[in-house]
Design a protein around this motif. Structure first.
Motif, PDB file in Angstrom:
ATOM      1  N   ARG A  96       0.812  -1.218   0.000  1.00  0.00           N
ATOM      2  CA  ARG A  96       0.000   0.000   0.000  1.00  0.00           C
ATOM      3  C   ARG A  96       0.846   1.270   0.000  1.00  0.00           C
ATOM      4  N   SER A  97       2.093   1.165   0.450  1.00  0.00           N
ATOM      5  CA  SER A  97       2.925   2.362   0.607  1.00  0.00           C
ATOM      6  C   SER A  97       3.176   3.073  -0.718  1.00  0.00           C
ATOM      7  N   GLY A  98       3.137   2.352  -1.823  1.00  0.00           N
ATOM      8  CA  GLY A  98       3.416   2.960  -3.124  1.00  0.00           C
ATOM      9  C   GLY A  98       4.899   3.175  -3.381  1.00  0.00           C
ATOM     10  N   ALA A  99       5.752   2.714  -2.474  1.00  0.00           N
ATOM     11  CA  ALA A  99       7.196   2.887  -2.660  1.00  0.00           C
ATOM     12  C   ALA A  99       7.730   1.822  -3.613  1.00  0.00           C
ATOM     13  N   ARG A 100       8.876   2.115  -4.217  1.00  0.00           N
ATOM     14  CA  ARG A 100       9.585   1.057  -4.931  1.00  0.00           C
ATOM     15  C   ARG A 100      10.208   0.148  -3.881  1.00  0.00           C
ATOM     16  N   ALA A 101      10.368  -1.106  -4.205  1.00  0.00           N
ATOM     17  CA  ALA A 101      10.931  -2.022  -3.208  1.00  0.00           C
ATOM     18  C   ALA A 101      11.926  -2.967  -3.856  1.00  0.00           C
ATOM     19  N   SER A 102      13.029  -3.186  -3.167  1.00  0.00           N
ATOM     20  CA  SER A 102      13.963  -4.220  -3.586  1.00  0.00           C
ATOM     21  C   SER A 102      13.978  -5.266  -2.482  1.00  0.00           C
ATOM     22  N   LEU A 103      13.230  -6.328  -2.725  1.00  0.00           N
ATOM     23  CA  LEU A 103      13.029  -7.349  -1.683  1.00  0.00           C
ATOM     24  C   LEU A 103      13.970  -8.520  -1.922  1.00  0.00           C
ATOM     25  N   GLY A 104      14.334  -9.165  -0.838  1.00  0.00           N
ATOM     26  CA  GLY A 104      15.340 -10.223  -0.945  1.00  0.00           C
ATOM     27  C   GLY A 104      16.733  -9.628  -1.075  1.00  0.00           C
ATOM     28  N   GLU A 105      16.874  -8.351  -0.733  1.00  0.00           N
ATOM     29  CA  GLU A 105      18.197  -7.696  -0.807  1.00  0.00           C
ATOM     30  C   GLU A 105      18.650  -7.305   0.594  1.00  0.00           C
TER      31      GLU A 105
END
Ligand SMILES: Cc1cc2nc3c(=O)[nH]c(=O)nc-3n(C[C@H](O)[C@H](O)[C@H](O)COP(=O)(O)OP(=O)(O)OC[C@H]3O[C@@H](n4cnc5c(N)ncnc54)[C@H](O)[C@@H]3O)c2cc1C
Length: 391
Positions: A120-129
């Motif tokens: 919901r935040s609308g941010a870009r995300a780099s997950l698993g990093e």
């Protein structure tokens, strides 16, 4: 990389206005608030989402309000257990505090809650990093050698790498709260063998009052755990509690899930440095959990909103501005004072006597310690709303 907040890590990195380390409630809330103001935010988390988090999953009404949670939307596809009362007392002698018509709190599952907030935040995300390196190059932060931004937020929980960067000399083995829990899905037979009602969880104080155990039933899920100040020798306390619960028929005797634990700091513990030029910590990274209840989600959300408010001003005096906001909201850091003048044994004896009283459990333990009904809800001490209402 996507705007949905659920993308996997990408190799290229890049620039942003703000880098947020950690996608738990603190990280997703700071991102949510900053994206509302038009900033480009990247959240880095070492786990792919949805990810699990060791937590009872109790959220108070203040959290719902601060996050502008649409409970109907949230509960449509996720576990949302309304809580209408509690049974509270010293282990084995808990008393009911009464059942209210309106929910006093809610039970959520962190794997669902955290993924919802991050998306919901609308941010870009780099997950698993995983964040492994943090460098300051002039006015710019360089994270993992590939992400650049003028602002950095540390929201990576108790062992946040940004907190370590800011507090390189922090002593290992310092006083923390240690907690362990399980959250298995129950079979029909196990559900039938569980006395604890989802609407009325159980809160059981240790006889020495150094911590408490809990049983929260959330739909088919049963969360059983115990937390104590001083993480050492926690397991025997957990085993004793679970054994007594099963013997009393509160929980099924055949729970096989493996207990998992985690440590974190209370607001009353010696503080960390929480900010410096261009960097702020929020949530467990800043050591903000409530001294009496151990509630950490609300302070994570509140500090995240204060951190987002602080970002954007002059980077140089951020430390004093943010520290002042935390003190205005949470008060000066000091150990809980109640009965502090009594020797520990007398304090525990008097505490046990008080915990046998339904009135004390309702008005003091539930209303003041756990729900913080006297804490002025979402307002800082200067009467300013926290947060500035997102649209
Ligand atoms: C057993 C237990 C029960 C609890 N029950 C409750 C409760 O019922 N209600 C309540 O309010 N509080 C509870 N708490 C406290 C609460 O869980 C925390 O205070 C809360 O999760 C803090 O949120 P946060 O966003 O600061 O950190 P977290 O939720 O811990 O999120 C931090 C994130 O940072 C990521 N991260 C960490 N290191 C790195 C790295 N190097 N690189 C990239 N990412 C990283 C992690 O993967 C994680 O997603 C409980 C705690 C425990 C241990």
């Amino acid at each position: 990389m996507s705007r949905s907040g659920v993308s996997a890590g990408t190799p290229e990195g890049g620039r942003a206005d703000v880098l947020v380390v950690g996608g738990g409630p603190a990280g997703s809330t700071v991102a949510w608030s900053l994206v509302q103001r038009g900033l480009d935010v990247v959240v880095l988390d070492r786990c792919p989402f949805p990810r699990d988090k060791v937590c009872a999953g109790w959220i108070t009404p203040a959290v719902v309000e601060l996050l502008h949670l649409d409970l109907e939307d949230y509960g449509a596809e996720r576990v949302l257990q309304p809580i209408h009362g509690f049974r509270v007392g010293v282990m084995g002698r808990e008393v009911a505090t009464g059942v209210e018509e309106r929910p006093l709190s809610y039970g959520i599952r962190r794997c669902e809650f955290d993924a919802y907030l991050l998306a919901r935040s609308g941010a870009r995300a780099s997950l698993g990093e995983e964040v492994r390196t943090i460098e300051r190059r002039g006015e710019t932060w360089l994270v993992n050698g590939r992400w650049r931004a003028p602002w950095l937020v540390g929201a990576g929980g108790h062992a946040c790498p940004v907190a370590r960067w800011l507090n390189p000399d922090e002593a290992r083995g310092r006083l923390v709260v240690g907690a362990q829990e399980i959250e298995p899905a129950l079979s029909d037979e196990q559900l039938a063998a569980t006395r604890v009602d989802g609407r009325v969880p159980l809160l059981s104080f240790c006889p020495d009052l150094a911590g408490y155990g809990w049983v929260f039933r959330k739909g088919r899920y049963l969360n059983v755990g115990l937390g104590r100040e001083g993480a050492r020798a926690l397991r025997p306390h957990v085993d004793r509690y679970v054994g007594s619960l099963a013997a009393r028929g509160e929980i099924p005797p055949d729970l096989t899930a493996r207990f998992r634990g985690h440590a974190y700091l209370l607001y009353s513990h010696p503080p960390r440095r929480v900010a410096a030029s261009g960097v702020v910590l929020a949530g467990d990274a800043a050591g903000l959990a409530h001294p009496r209840s151990g509630e950490g989600i609300r302070p994570a959300v509140e500090s995240a909103l204060l951190a987002a408010d602080t970002i954007g001003g002059r980077a140089a005096d951020v430390e004093s501005r943010y520290a002042a906001r935390l003190v205005a909201r949470f008060g000066p850091r000091r150990p809980p004072a109640a009965l502090g003048w009594l020797p520990p044994a007398a304090r525990a004896g008097l505490g046990r006597a008080l915990l046998a009283s339904g009135w004390f459990n309702r008005r003091v333990v539930v209303d003041r310690w756990f729900l913080q009904r006297d804490a002025g809800a979402t307002r800082g001490s200067r009467g300013r709303a926290v947060p500035p209402s997102p649209r």
